[in-house]
Design a protein around this motif. Sequence first.
Motif, short mmCIF file in Angstrom:
data_model
loop_
_atom_site.label_atom_id
_atom_site.label_comp_id
_atom_site.label_asym_id
_atom_site.label_seq_id
_atom_site.Cartn_x
_atom_site.Cartn_y
_atom_site.Cartn_z
N LYS A 318 0.83 -1.20 0.00
CA LYS A 318 0.00 0.00 0.00
C LYS A 318 0.86 1.25 0.00
CE LYS A 318 -4.09 -1.95 2.27
NZ LYS A 318 -5.00 -1.87 3.44
N ASP A 319 1.97 1.21 0.74
CA ASP A 319 2.90 2.35 0.76
C ASP A 319 3.46 2.60 -0.63
OD1 ASP A 319 2.47 2.38 3.45
OD2 ASP A 319 4.46 1.69 4.03
N GLU A 320 3.85 1.53 -1.30
CA GLU A 320 4.46 1.66 -2.62
C GLU A 320 3.45 2.11 -3.67
OE1 GLU A 320 8.04 -1.65 -2.20
OE2 GLU A 320 6.00 -2.31 -2.65
N LEU A 321 2.21 1.67 -3.56
CA LEU A 321 1.16 2.14 -4.46
C LEU A 321 1.04 3.67 -4.38
CD1 LEU A 321 -1.62 -0.54 -3.87
CD2 LEU A 321 -0.52 -0.07 -6.07
N GLN A 322 1.07 4.18 -3.15
CA GLN A 322 0.97 5.64 -2.96
C GLN A 322 2.20 6.36 -3.47
OE1 GLN A 322 -1.06 6.83 0.91
NE2 GLN A 322 -0.71 4.66 1.28
N ASP A 323 3.37 5.77 -3.27
CA ASP A 323 4.60 6.39 -3.76
C ASP A 323 4.57 6.54 -5.28
OD1 ASP A 323 5.52 6.41 -1.18
OD2 ASP A 323 6.73 4.61 -1.38
N VAL A 324 4.14 5.48 -5.96
CA VAL A 324 4.05 5.52 -7.43
C VAL A 324 3.02 6.57 -7.85
CG1 VAL A 324 3.44 4.23 -9.51
CG2 VAL A 324 4.80 3.13 -7.72
N ALA A 325 1.87 6.58 -7.18
CA ALA A 325 0.80 7.53 -7.53
C ALA A 325 1.26 8.97 -7.38
CB ALA A 325 -0.43 7.27 -6.66
N ARG A 326 1.95 9.26 -6.29
CA ARG A 326 2.40 10.64 -6.05
C ARG A 326 3.44 11.09 -7.07
NH1 ARG A 326 1.68 9.04 -0.48
NH2 ARG A 326 0.09 10.36 0.49
N SER A 327 4.09 10.14 -7.72
CA SER A 327 5.15 10.50 -8.67
C SER A 327 4.66 10.54 -10.11
CB SER A 327 6.31 9.51 -8.55
OG SER A 327 6.00 8.27 -9.16
N VAL A 328 3.39 10.27 -10.35
CA VAL A 328 2.86 10.30 -11.72
C VAL A 328 2.71 11.78 -12.13
CG1 VAL A 328 0.91 9.77 -13.22
CG2 VAL A 328 1.66 8.11 -11.52
#
Length: 334
Positions: A318-328
Amino acid sequence: MRKLFIGLVFAILLIALAGCGEKSKKDVVDSLDAKVEQMSGYKANAKMTLSTGKGTQEYSVEIWHNKPSYYRVNLQNATKDQNQMILRNDEGVYVLTPALNKSFRFQSDWPQNSSQAYLYESLVQDIKKDKNAEFKSTKDNYVFTTKTNYQNSAVLPKQTITISKKDLTPKSVKIMDTDANVLVKVTFSKVVMDAKFDKGAFDTKRNMTGAKMEVPTMAQQSKKPLEVKYPLQTSGATLLNEKKLKTDKGDRVILSYGGKKKFTIIQERAEVAQVSASTFVAGVPVDLGFAVGALTDHSLSWSYEGVDYMIASKDLSKDELQDVARSVQGQMVK
């Protein structure tokens, strides 16, 4: 000699009295806890600044809270073309997206499930929970450095919370990464404790109607070509395939990333509802800074500037999903 002795005693008394006037960390924490318990609610205005790989983005945040569990958090970017509202009332937790004429309902205990940088009681809770929080007293403020309780606390582990000595209201919050870089900053411009609210202040339909008057729908923007965006943070995965499909709404782009942690990103033009629609969404609402998304165990979806995004993966946490999303952000140079 006698005068010198009396002067020395007087000086010592002044120092002792000055020391007595300075509150300890425990005194301040107890006072903050009591203030939260005694207040009936509040209204606050703040500016939130996000630092990204491409500079900074600013958002205005308007916060309403009426105890015990009514919330209204209005997030708007500087150009006022992206506006979302998190609303909690007796019916549940909603995320309103007026530009799309849509609302999304969650079965969630938000905001109790994690830290919330713009909610006063959440900040006080973080201060209370961290027994090893650093404490500093300045001329006008109390400053705490604490652990965070975010879903992605491994990436954003610490925060510095500045509290006004005068009335114990929040002045600023700085959220830092593992290298102590400030990635999120919230600066409060106005906090009114024990604010009064009228009967319909937290009503879903009323707030949607009011929000739509401030933000025009994205009907015209939906006719523009889809500009594909790529994540800067990929958790080590690499782009293997980019596929474009034609749908009734226009282009749909599917980005497939491979490696030890595979994931897929889907992007397509968001559809503006002709009639105001409310949809139940699985998962919990998460604040990405620029938008509010819906997070499940294996996916994260959100809408931003007229585009629907979804990341799906069985490998990303879940942490990594958010990290990827914030970097789009931005367009990849090919």
